[in-house]
Design a protein around this motif. Structure first.
Motif, PDB file in Angstrom:
ATOM      1  N   THR A  78       0.837  -1.201   0.000  1.00  0.00           N
ATOM      2  CA  THR A  78       0.000   0.000   0.000  1.00  0.00           C
ATOM      3  C   THR A  78       0.872   1.251   0.000  1.00  0.00           C
ATOM      4  OG1 THR A  78      -1.801  -1.122   1.189  1.00  0.00           O
ATOM      5  CG2 THR A  78      -1.767   1.283   1.291  1.00  0.00           C
ATOM      6  N   ASP A  79       0.681   2.100  -1.006  1.00  0.00           N
ATOM      7  CA  ASP A  79       1.366   3.395  -1.041  1.00  0.00           C
ATOM      8  C   ASP A  79       0.651   4.416  -0.168  1.00  0.00           C
ATOM      9  OD1 ASP A  79       3.376   2.635  -2.939  1.00  0.00           O
ATOM     10  OD2 ASP A  79       1.867   2.796  -4.529  1.00  0.00           O
ATOM     11  N   VAL A  80      -0.682   4.407  -0.236  1.00  0.00           N
ATOM     12  CA  VAL A  80      -1.495   5.362   0.529  1.00  0.00           C
ATOM     13  C   VAL A  80      -2.692   4.624   1.101  1.00  0.00           C
ATOM     14  CG1 VAL A  80      -2.821   7.511   0.470  1.00  0.00           C
ATOM     15  CG2 VAL A  80      -0.789   7.272  -0.972  1.00  0.00           C
ATOM     16  N   LEU A  81      -2.947   4.831   2.390  1.00  0.00           N
ATOM     17  CA  LEU A  81      -4.085   4.236   3.086  1.00  0.00           C
ATOM     18  C   LEU A  81      -5.117   5.326   3.352  1.00  0.00           C
ATOM     19  CD1 LEU A  81      -5.356   1.822   4.663  1.00  0.00           C
ATOM     20  CD2 LEU A  81      -4.019   2.573   6.650  1.00  0.00           C
ATOM     21  N   VAL A  82      -6.360   5.065   2.934  1.00  0.00           N
ATOM     22  CA  VAL A  82      -7.481   5.983   3.185  1.00  0.00           C
ATOM     23  C   VAL A  82      -8.314   5.382   4.308  1.00  0.00           C
ATOM     24  CG1 VAL A  82      -9.509   7.122   2.194  1.00  0.00           C
ATOM     25  CG2 VAL A  82      -7.478   6.710   0.760  1.00  0.00           C
ATOM     26  N   TRP A  83      -8.688   6.211   5.319  1.00  0.00           N
ATOM     27  CA  TRP A  83      -9.304   5.668   6.550  1.00  0.00           C
ATOM     28  C   TRP A  83     -10.628   6.364   6.856  1.00  0.00           C
ATOM     29  CZ3 TRP A  83      -6.738   1.994   9.711  1.00  0.00           C
ATOM     30  CH2 TRP A  83      -7.406   1.691  10.905  1.00  0.00           C
ATOM     31  N   TRP A  84     -11.698   5.547   6.988  1.00  0.00           N
ATOM     32  CA  TRP A  84     -13.006   6.063   7.427  1.00  0.00           C
ATOM     33  C   TRP A  84     -13.496   5.190   8.584  1.00  0.00           C
ATOM     34  CZ3 TRP A  84     -17.901   5.618   8.951  1.00  0.00           C
ATOM     35  CH2 TRP A  84     -18.731   6.732   8.851  1.00  0.00           C
ATOM     36  N   GLY A  85     -13.756   5.804   9.720  1.00  0.00           N
ATOM     37  CA  GLY A  85     -14.295   5.087  10.875  1.00  0.00           C
ATOM     38  C   GLY A  85     -15.192   5.999  11.690  1.00  0.00           C
ATOM     39  N   HIS A  86     -16.057   5.408  12.512  1.00  0.00           N
ATOM     40  CA  HIS A  86     -16.959   6.215  13.342  1.00  0.00           C
ATOM     41  C   HIS A  86     -17.450   5.454  14.571  1.00  0.00           C
ATOM     42  CE1 HIS A  86     -20.945   8.712  13.634  1.00  0.00           C
ATOM     43  NE2 HIS A  86     -20.071   9.047  14.558  1.00  0.00           N
ATOM     44  N   LEU A  87     -18.229   4.395  14.359  1.00  0.00           N
ATOM     45  CA  LEU A  87     -18.897   3.717  15.467  1.00  0.00           C
ATOM     46  C   LEU A  87     -17.953   2.860  16.307  1.00  0.00           C
ATOM     47  CD1 LEU A  87     -22.154   2.298  13.799  1.00  0.00           C
ATOM     48  CD2 LEU A  87     -22.012   4.146  15.478  1.00  0.00           C
ATOM     49  N   ALA A  88     -16.891   2.378  15.700  1.00  0.00           N
ATOM     50  CA  ALA A  88     -16.146   1.281  16.316  1.00  0.00           C
ATOM     51  C   ALA A  88     -14.655   1.555  16.404  1.00  0.00           C
ATOM     52  CB  ALA A  88     -16.405  -0.003  15.525  1.00  0.00           C
ATOM     53  N   HIS A  89     -14.283   2.802  16.689  1.00  0.00           N
ATOM     54  CA  HIS A  89     -12.857   3.110  16.824  1.00  0.00           C
ATOM     55  C   HIS A  89     -12.179   2.198  17.844  1.00  0.00           C
ATOM     56  CE1 HIS A  89     -13.409   6.593  14.352  1.00  0.00           C
ATOM     57  NE2 HIS A  89     -14.086   7.274  15.247  1.00  0.00           N
ATOM     58  N   GLY A  90     -12.881   1.937  18.950  1.00  0.00           N
ATOM     59  CA  GLY A  90     -12.290   1.152  20.030  1.00  0.00           C
ATOM     60  C   GLY A  90     -12.061  -0.307  19.682  1.00  0.00           C
ATOM     61  N   GLU A  91     -12.701  -0.791  18.615  1.00  0.00           N
ATOM     62  CA  GLU A  91     -12.552  -2.187  18.222  1.00  0.00           C
ATOM     63  C   GLU A  91     -11.317  -2.437  17.356  1.00  0.00           C
ATOM     64  OE1 GLU A  91     -16.080  -4.204  16.801  1.00  0.00           O
ATOM     65  OE2 GLU A  91     -17.349  -2.675  17.743  1.00  0.00           O
ATOM     66  N   VAL A  92     -10.678  -1.367  16.911  1.00  0.00           N
ATOM     67  CA  VAL A  92      -9.467  -1.530  16.108  1.00  0.00           C
ATOM     68  C   VAL A  92      -8.329  -1.966  17.027  1.00  0.00           C
ATOM     69  CG1 VAL A  92      -7.825  -0.376  14.579  1.00  0.00           C
ATOM     70  CG2 VAL A  92     -10.258   0.214  14.476  1.00  0.00           C
ATOM     71  N   GLN A  93      -7.704  -3.077  16.697  1.00  0.00           N
ATOM     72  CA  GLN A  93      -6.690  -3.667  17.570  1.00  0.00           C
ATOM     73  C   GLN A  93      -5.451  -2.774  17.629  1.00  0.00           C
ATOM     74  OE1 GLN A  93      -5.872  -7.633  16.165  1.00  0.00           O
ATOM     75  NE2 GLN A  93      -8.047  -8.157  16.039  1.00  0.00           N
ATOM     76  N   ASP A  94      -4.903  -2.658  18.832  1.00  0.00           N
ATOM     77  CA  ASP A  94      -3.747  -1.789  19.030  1.00  0.00           C
ATOM     78  C   ASP A  94      -2.525  -2.242  18.233  1.00  0.00           C
ATOM     79  OD1 ASP A  94      -5.218  -0.198  20.743  1.00  0.00           O
ATOM     80  OD2 ASP A  94      -4.472  -1.154  22.567  1.00  0.00           O
ATOM     81  N   ASP A  95      -2.368  -3.550  18.055  1.00  0.00           N
ATOM     82  CA  ASP A  95      -1.206  -4.011  17.296  1.00  0.00           C
ATOM     83  C   ASP A  95      -1.317  -3.636  15.825  1.00  0.00           C
ATOM     84  OD1 ASP A  95      -3.328  -5.894  17.053  1.00  0.00           O
ATOM     85  OD2 ASP A  95      -1.927  -7.445  16.424  1.00  0.00           O
ATOM     86  N   ILE A  96      -2.545  -3.584  15.308  1.00  0.00           N
ATOM     87  CA  ILE A  96      -2.737  -3.151  13.917  1.00  0.00           C
ATOM     88  C   ILE A  96      -2.446  -1.657  13.806  1.00  0.00           C
ATOM     89  CG2 ILE A  96      -4.380  -2.951  12.019  1.00  0.00           C
ATOM     90  CD1 ILE A  96      -3.679  -5.844  12.700  1.00  0.00           C
TER      91      ILE A  96
END
Length: 243
Positions: free
Chosen positions: A65-83
């Motif tokens: 991946t050269d560029v990552l585009v990110w959209w989140g809202h309801l579940a920020h807390g569910e994203v794993q810290d290691d990721i």
């Protein structure tokens, strides 16, 4: 001939499953809508979502991946810290990151900013006018003096972020608030751009001007092809003290 940009569009993809109005506006998900116009611009654009294994952001995907585009809202807390840690390191190593709308509260944006990234907000179907305040910036290429959206969610100051390296857009809302809505940063060897519009119940990502900004931002954030700087104890390049 330059290699096509490789983009991954990440979306938590929860609103589309829970809210029929969002499903109506983005039947295949916000991520698919964004990937679609990036592909039309000649980019290689794939998608990843929260419920994919490793949130779709495996080592192999991130490396490609050269560029990552990110959209989140309801579940920020569910994203794993290691990721989050892996994505952060990829940005520091040169991968571009475009954070959209409510992604201001994502773990990855907050860890890169080092602040709460908090703000005022209101859902009132009000007009937004995004003024171009850096007309010479490549992210504003092809955009007039402003972009007008008939309906959007309001975000208002104070936006608790570090002072942007470059401010490209400032928004005004019908209710009177203003907001720094296009903020560019460098973090390590990578570039980060926060772009405010994109509330899930409005067709914002179908707007040609908004699409143009995101395409421009991805091009701007592309990695610089060079060796990563060396850190740590270094041997001298020249003789010291005649030794």
């Amino acid at each position: 001939m330059s290699q096509a940009l490789r983009v991954t569009v990440w979306n938590e993809n929860r609103h589309e499953q829970k809210n029929p109005k969002v499903k109506e506006v983005y039947p295949d998900g916000i991520h698919s809508a964004i990937a679609g116009f990036l592909q039309e611009a000649g980019m290689i654009a794939g998608t990843a979502t929260l419920d994919d294994p490793e949130h779709g952001l495996t080592d192999e995907v991130l490396a490609a991946t050269d560029v990552l585009v990110w959209w989140g809202h309801l579940a920020h807390g569910e994203v794993q810290d290691d990721i989050v840690s892996k994505v952060r390191q990829r940005v520091l190593d040169g991968m571009g990151l475009i954070v959209l709308h409510s992604g201001h509260h994502s773990k990855i944006f907050k860890v890169l900013m080092g602040t709460s990234c908090d703000l005022k907000w209101r859902e009132a179907d009000e007009k937004e006018r995004l003024w171009v305040v850096a007309p010479g910036h490549p992210i504003a290429e092809g955009i007039g003096e402003y972009i007008e959206l008939p309906q959007e969610e309001m975000y208002g100051e104070h936006f608790d972020i570090p002072v942007p390296d470059e401010l490209v857009f400032t928004s005004w809302f019908e209710g009177g608030e203003v907001f720094r809505s296009g903020c560019a940063y460098t973090r390590g060897s990578g570039k980060v751009f926060y772009f405010r519009p994109g509330h899930e119940t409005y067709p914002t990502y179908h707007n040609p001007a908004i699409q143009r900004v995101i395409v421009n931002a991805v091009k701007w954030a592309r990695p610089v092809r060079r060796e990563r700087p060396f850190y740590g104890n270094a041997k001298p390049l020249e003789q010291i003290g005649g030794k």
